[in-house]
Design a protein around this motif. Structure first.
Motif, PDB file in Angstrom:
ATOM      1  N   ARG A 135      39.977  38.070  45.133  1.00  0.00           N
ATOM      2  CA  ARG A 135      39.639  37.829  46.548  1.00  0.00           C
ATOM      3  C   ARG A 135      39.843  39.094  47.373  1.00  0.00           C
ATOM      4  O   ARG A 135      39.018  39.445  48.222  1.00  0.00           O
ATOM      5  CB  ARG A 135      40.491  36.692  47.113  1.00  0.00           C
ATOM      6  CG  ARG A 135      40.001  35.310  46.808  1.00  0.00           C
ATOM      7  CD  ARG A 135      40.503  34.286  47.816  1.00  0.00           C
ATOM      8  NE  ARG A 135      41.950  34.241  47.883  1.00  0.00           N
ATOM      9  CZ  ARG A 135      42.715  33.325  47.295  1.00  0.00           C
ATOM     10  NH1 ARG A 135      42.147  32.376  46.558  1.00  0.00           N
ATOM     11  NH2 ARG A 135      44.012  33.338  47.413  1.00  0.00           N
ATOM     12  N   TYR A 136      40.949  39.768  47.137  1.00  0.00           N
ATOM     13  CA  TYR A 136      41.275  40.979  47.890  1.00  0.00           C
ATOM     14  C   TYR A 136      40.254  42.083  47.645  1.00  0.00           C
ATOM     15  O   TYR A 136      39.806  42.759  48.574  1.00  0.00           O
ATOM     16  CB  TYR A 136      42.670  41.456  47.494  1.00  0.00           C
ATOM     17  CG  TYR A 136      43.062  42.795  48.074  1.00  0.00           C
ATOM     18  CD1 TYR A 136      43.331  42.940  49.436  1.00  0.00           C
ATOM     19  CD2 TYR A 136      43.162  43.916  47.255  1.00  0.00           C
ATOM     20  CE1 TYR A 136      43.686  44.172  49.966  1.00  0.00           C
ATOM     21  CE2 TYR A 136      43.514  45.150  47.779  1.00  0.00           C
ATOM     22  CZ  TYR A 136      43.774  45.283  49.134  1.00  0.00           C
ATOM     23  OH  TYR A 136      44.126  46.497  49.650  1.00  0.00           O
ATOM     24  N   VAL A 137      39.861  42.246  46.398  1.00  0.00           N
ATOM     25  CA  VAL A 137      38.955  43.338  46.031  1.00  0.00           C
ATOM     26  C   VAL A 137      37.519  43.045  46.429  1.00  0.00           C
ATOM     27  O   VAL A 137      36.799  43.932  46.908  1.00  0.00           O
ATOM     28  CB  VAL A 137      39.042  43.614  44.512  1.00  0.00           C
ATOM     29  CG1 VAL A 137      37.969  44.603  44.069  1.00  0.00           C
ATOM     30  CG2 VAL A 137      40.427  44.138  44.148  1.00  0.00           C
ATOM     31  N   THR A 162      24.798  45.006  32.026  1.00  0.00           N
ATOM     32  CA  THR A 162      25.220  46.397  31.840  1.00  0.00           C
ATOM     33  C   THR A 162      26.722  46.592  31.973  1.00  0.00           C
ATOM     34  O   THR A 162      27.217  47.706  31.821  1.00  0.00           O
ATOM     35  CB  THR A 162      24.511  47.304  32.867  1.00  0.00           C
ATOM     36  OG1 THR A 162      24.841  46.873  34.195  1.00  0.00           O
ATOM     37  CG2 THR A 162      23.006  47.253  32.680  1.00  0.00           C
ATOM     38  N   ILE A 163      27.466  45.529  32.262  1.00  0.00           N
ATOM     39  CA  ILE A 163      28.926  45.638  32.374  1.00  0.00           C
ATOM     40  C   ILE A 163      29.496  46.043  31.015  1.00  0.00           C
ATOM     41  O   ILE A 163      29.172  45.425  29.994  1.00  0.00           O
ATOM     42  CB  ILE A 163      29.521  44.303  32.850  1.00  0.00           C
ATOM     43  CG1 ILE A 163      29.099  44.044  34.304  1.00  0.00           C
ATOM     44  CG2 ILE A 163      31.043  44.295  32.725  1.00  0.00           C
ATOM     45  CD1 ILE A 163      29.536  42.697  34.843  1.00  0.00           C
ATOM     46  N   PRO A 164      30.356  47.058  30.951  1.00  0.00           N
ATOM     47  CA  PRO A 164      30.802  47.577  29.653  1.00  0.00           C
ATOM     48  C   PRO A 164      31.849  46.727  28.930  1.00  0.00           C
ATOM     49  O   PRO A 164      32.030  46.879  27.733  1.00  0.00           O
ATOM     50  CB  PRO A 164      31.391  48.953  30.005  1.00  0.00           C
ATOM     51  CG  PRO A 164      31.825  48.823  31.437  1.00  0.00           C
ATOM     52  CD  PRO A 164      30.820  47.906  32.073  1.00  0.00           C
ATOM     53  N   CYS A 176      33.346  41.342  40.556  1.00  0.00           N
ATOM     54  CA  CYS A 176      33.411  42.631  41.244  1.00  0.00           C
ATOM     55  C   CYS A 176      32.024  43.256  41.360  1.00  0.00           C
ATOM     56  O   CYS A 176      31.651  43.782  42.412  1.00  0.00           O
ATOM     57  CB  CYS A 176      34.353  43.573  40.498  1.00  0.00           C
ATOM     58  SG  CYS A 176      36.062  43.011  40.441  1.00  0.00           S
ATOM     59  N   LYS A 177      31.251  43.185  40.296  1.00  0.00           N
ATOM     60  CA  LYS A 177      29.895  43.728  40.327  1.00  0.00           C
ATOM     61  C   LYS A 177      29.008  42.960  41.312  1.00  0.00           C
ATOM     62  O   LYS A 177      28.200  43.566  42.028  1.00  0.00           O
ATOM     63  CB  LYS A 177      29.283  43.669  38.927  1.00  0.00           C
ATOM     64  CG  LYS A 177      27.911  44.282  38.796  1.00  0.00           C
ATOM     65  CD  LYS A 177      27.940  45.782  38.985  1.00  0.00           C
ATOM     66  CE  LYS A 177      28.603  46.486  37.818  1.00  0.00           C
ATOM     67  NZ  LYS A 177      28.512  47.966  37.922  1.00  0.00           N
ATOM     68  N   LEU A 216      41.153  48.064  39.395  1.00  0.00           N
ATOM     69  CA  LEU A 216      40.608  47.359  40.556  1.00  0.00           C
ATOM     70  C   LEU A 216      41.314  47.797  41.828  1.00  0.00           C
ATOM     71  O   LEU A 216      40.680  48.067  42.855  1.00  0.00           O
ATOM     72  CB  LEU A 216      40.767  45.849  40.383  1.00  0.00           C
ATOM     73  CG  LEU A 216      39.749  45.088  39.542  1.00  0.00           C
ATOM     74  CD1 LEU A 216      40.027  43.604  39.624  1.00  0.00           C
ATOM     75  CD2 LEU A 216      38.332  45.385  39.968  1.00  0.00           C
ATOM     76  N   LEU A 217      42.631  47.824  41.772  1.00  0.00           N
ATOM     77  CA  LEU A 217      43.410  48.212  42.949  1.00  0.00           C
ATOM     78  C   LEU A 217      43.126  49.662  43.329  1.00  0.00           C
ATOM     79  O   LEU A 217      43.010  49.989  44.517  1.00  0.00           O
ATOM     80  CB  LEU A 217      44.889  48.006  42.679  1.00  0.00           C
ATOM     81  CG  LEU A 217      45.341  46.546  42.560  1.00  0.00           C
ATOM     82  CD1 LEU A 217      46.796  46.476  42.112  1.00  0.00           C
ATOM     83  CD2 LEU A 217      45.161  45.811  43.885  1.00  0.00           C
TER      84      LEU A 217
END
Length: 227
Positions: A135-137, A162-164, A176-177, A216-217
């Protein structure tokens, strides 16, 4: 519109037949067998699923990407992800698909209306911590970032292949993407049944996920630094 349910599976011979039969009431079904050593593939095929096989166990994320590539090549419009262990109720598939008419991605939430029965405490706590971080990111107001029961549109599918990451981190990176690409996202309440299901999360997966959260952070911190 053409719809498909993608089921990543690894050694799920005890549950896969029932999961496939129930999902086929609503959509086409593809089972991506991620290197199983049991009868997962043959049992799923016998009840009408399309099958794709990995020769070795590559990870849940890899299986999901294989399923997405298949769905894109076969020109499906809407795609559902469903775990093969019987935890998720396939009867919720129409609810998730209905939500895609005005958004890009739907997450099934085990916590949106009530806590699921018999959920192990450690899983509840780890999900809560991870969901707060996501949620934060991302800025998405979600309650269940780790649920594998999801639906996405064709528009989103091409972004996620394409996510590795190939392991369980993949599902978090999808969110996130999606945020980076300004995709719209919503949640729908789903039922989830916990019993004596096995877990394939190993110590190396935990370490990998810790490294992922630190990145992420750092990513969030760097975006806040003026250039």
């Amino acid at each position: 519109m053409r719809t498909i349910t993608i089921i990543p599976a690894y050694n799920e011979e005890k549950t896969i037949e029932e999961v496939v039969k129930r999902a086929k009431k609503y959509t086409d079904v593809l089972v991506v067998d991620d290197g199983s050593t049991d009868e997962t593939s043959s049992l799923a095929k016998n009840v009408g699923a399309e099958i794709m096989n990995h020769q070795q166990n590559l990870g849940k994320g890899a299986a999901m990407k294989t399923g997405l590539k298949y769905a894109i090549e076969e020109d499906y419009d809407l795609m559902v992800f469903l775990d093969g262990d019987g935890q998720h109720d396939p009867h919720c598939i129409p609810l998730l698909l209905e939500g895609l008419y005005d958004t890009d991605m739907i997450i099934g939430s085990r916590f949106l209306k009530a806590n699921p029965q018999n959920i192990p405490l450690h899983r509840k706590l780890s999900n809560e911590i991870t969901t707060r971080l996501i949620r934060y990111v991302t800025g998405y107001h979600i309650t269940d970032s780790q649920c594998g029961f999801r639906a996405i549109s064709k528009k989103a599918a091409g972004i996620f292949v394409t996510i590795p990451y190939n392991d369980y981190v993949y599902e978090s990176e999808v969110l996130c993407k999606a945020s980076q690409k300004s995709l719209t996202l919503d949640e729908k309440p789903i039922k989830c049944i916990y019993g004596n299901e096995k877990s394939y999360v190993r110590f190396r997966h935990v370490i990998h996920f810790i490294m992922f959260t630190l990145r992420l952070l750092l990513r969030k911190f760097l975006r806040r630094i003026p250039t």
